[in-house]
Design a protein around this motif. Structure first.
Motif, mmCIF file in Angstrom:
data_model
loop_
_atom_site.group_PDB
_atom_site.id
_atom_site.type_symbol
_atom_site.label_atom_id
_atom_site.label_comp_id
_atom_site.label_asym_id
_atom_site.label_seq_id
_atom_site.Cartn_x
_atom_site.Cartn_y
_atom_site.Cartn_z
ATOM 1 N N TYR A 206 0.823 -1.182 0.074
ATOM 2 C CA TYR A 206 -0.071 -0.040 -0.002
ATOM 3 C C TYR A 206 0.775 1.252 -0.098
ATOM 4 O O TYR A 206 0.320 2.500 -0.160
ATOM 5 N N CYS B 71 2.592 3.790 -1.244
ATOM 6 C CA CYS B 71 2.831 4.583 -2.520
ATOM 7 C C CYS B 71 3.989 5.709 -2.642
ATOM 8 O O CYS B 71 4.691 5.930 -3.393
ATOM 9 N N LYS B 72 4.266 6.160 -1.236
ATOM 10 C CA LYS B 72 5.105 7.018 -1.026
ATOM 11 C C LYS B 72 6.595 6.413 -1.244
ATOM 12 O O LYS B 72 7.390 6.871 -1.959
ATOM 13 N N THR C 114 7.124 5.298 -5.044
ATOM 14 C CA THR C 114 7.463 6.513 -5.904
ATOM 15 C C THR C 114 8.984 6.752 -5.385
ATOM 16 O O THR C 114 9.912 7.096 -6.295
ATOM 17 N N MET D 266 -1.722 3.220 -10.284
ATOM 18 C CA MET D 266 -1.480 4.587 -10.063
ATOM 19 C C MET D 266 0.164 4.501 -10.200
ATOM 20 O O MET D 266 0.486 5.543 -10.706
ATOM 21 N N LEU E 282 1.490 4.041 -13.454
ATOM 22 C CA LEU E 282 1.246 5.318 -14.299
ATOM 23 C C LEU E 282 2.447 6.244 -13.829
ATOM 24 O O LEU E 282 3.059 6.965 -14.757
ATOM 25 N N TYR E 283 2.610 6.562 -12.584
ATOM 26 C CA TYR E 283 3.597 7.351 -12.286
ATOM 27 C C TYR E 283 5.030 6.853 -12.787
ATOM 28 O O TYR E 283 5.709 7.901 -13.222
ATOM 29 N N LYS F 118 5.749 5.437 -15.284
ATOM 30 C CA LYS F 118 5.942 5.790 -16.999
ATOM 31 C C LYS F 118 5.964 6.987 -16.865
ATOM 32 O O LYS F 118 6.992 7.660 -17.704
ATOM 33 N N GLN F 119 5.002 8.020 -16.193
ATOM 34 C CA GLN F 119 5.218 9.306 -16.355
ATOM 35 C C GLN F 119 6.405 10.053 -15.946
ATOM 36 O O GLN F 119 7.088 10.791 -16.427
#
Lengths: 91, 191
Positions: free
Chosen positions: A9, A11-12, A15, A43, A46-47, A49-50
């Motif tokens: 869970y 995401c911080k 990333t 999500m 996607l992050y 990739k971006q």
């Protein structure tokens, strides 16, 4: 279980690892954590990739701006060269 | 390819390199007057060091290296004092984008597709590039310096940490923060 849950869970942290991975090799453990996370988190996929696209855009931006038209004006250049010649004369 | 170019000729410096060095400076510090000053300082500093030029690099590489150091001085000045505060702030503010409890994306900041990123349409790309430039300028000075040195100049992490007086741990926090911010800024200003 709670450790795995944290990985899934967070995401911080994911990333953070995504950014780190683009600049250096992750440790084995970090690599596994990131993979587990990305397997279940659209999500952050996607992050990821971006974030990579942004890196390329930034590089391209700086590359392009070196080719653009902005130039020093001739007066400034003439003055500058005069200063250099003066400096050379003193040597 | 014998080292014909590895000889200094200060009489031609301005004509040959001034515009290049000016652009080099301006894309990194984004201030025309300051960039002009740096170009001038670079030539004058180079002049003083002419004796020490060993011909191991080309004239252009040598001059660029001198300019690079001057740019780092600017970064340092811009972020000195603020550096520690900004780095601390970076650690504390993590939760702007993520839920404090579980580290999950806050719904309002969750990544969404950004049209234009995948497209080949040159107009869209140009538009997106403009926004990216604005977003880069909005980053705190220290983050911008760290981000630029790493991503544009591909500098070694240890080198950046030493030059800008940040710890390795804070370096990674800043790299992470800068990108999460940039991405969010693009998303916010695009759609």
């Amino acid at each position: 279980m709670s450790y795995l849950k944290k990985v899934i869970y967070n995401c911080k942290q994911a990333t953070f690892l995504i950014e780190k991975k683009q600049l250096k090799r992750l440790s084995f453990r970090e690599e596994i954590e990131l993979r587990i996370h990305l397997a279940g988190c659209g999500m952050c996929v996607l992050y990821n990739k971006q974030s990579r696209i942004i890196n390329n855009m930034v590089k391209q931006l700086f590359h392009d701006s070196l080719k653009n038209e902005l130039k020093l004006d001739e007066d400034f250049k003439a003055e500058l060269q005069a200063k250099i010649e003066e400096g050379l004369g003193n040597n | 390819m014998i080292s014909e170019t590895n000889v200094l000729n200060p009489h031609k410096w301005v004509a040959t390199y001034a515009d290049y060095l000016y652009m080099y400076a301006i894309v990194r510090i984004n201030d025309e007057d300051l960039a002009k000053d740096l170009v001038q300082e670079t030539f004058l500093a180079a002049l003083e060091r002419v004796d020490r030029f060993e011909g191991r690099s080309t004239e252009r590489t040598w001059l660029t290296a001198i300019l690079k150091n001057k740019i780092i001085d600017v970064y340092r000045k811009k972020s000195s004092g603020l550096a520690i505060a900004a780095a601390n702030k970076a650690t504390q503010e993590q939760d702007e984008f993520f839920d404090e409890g579980n580290g999950h994306w806050k719904p309002e900041y969750a990544p969404q597709p950004i049209a234009g990123m995948d497209e080949q349409d040159p107009l869209l790309k140009k538009e997106l590039n403009k926004i990216l430039q604005l977003c880069l300028q909005k980053l705190p000075a220290l983050w911008n310096a760290v981000f630029t040195m790493k991503h544009i100049d591909d500098a070694a992490t240890e080198h950046i940490c030493t030059e800008l007086h940040v710890t390795q741990a804070n370096f990674w926090v800043i790299i992470h923060r800068a990108k999460v911010n940039l991405r969010a800024c693009l998303q916010k200003n695009w759609n």
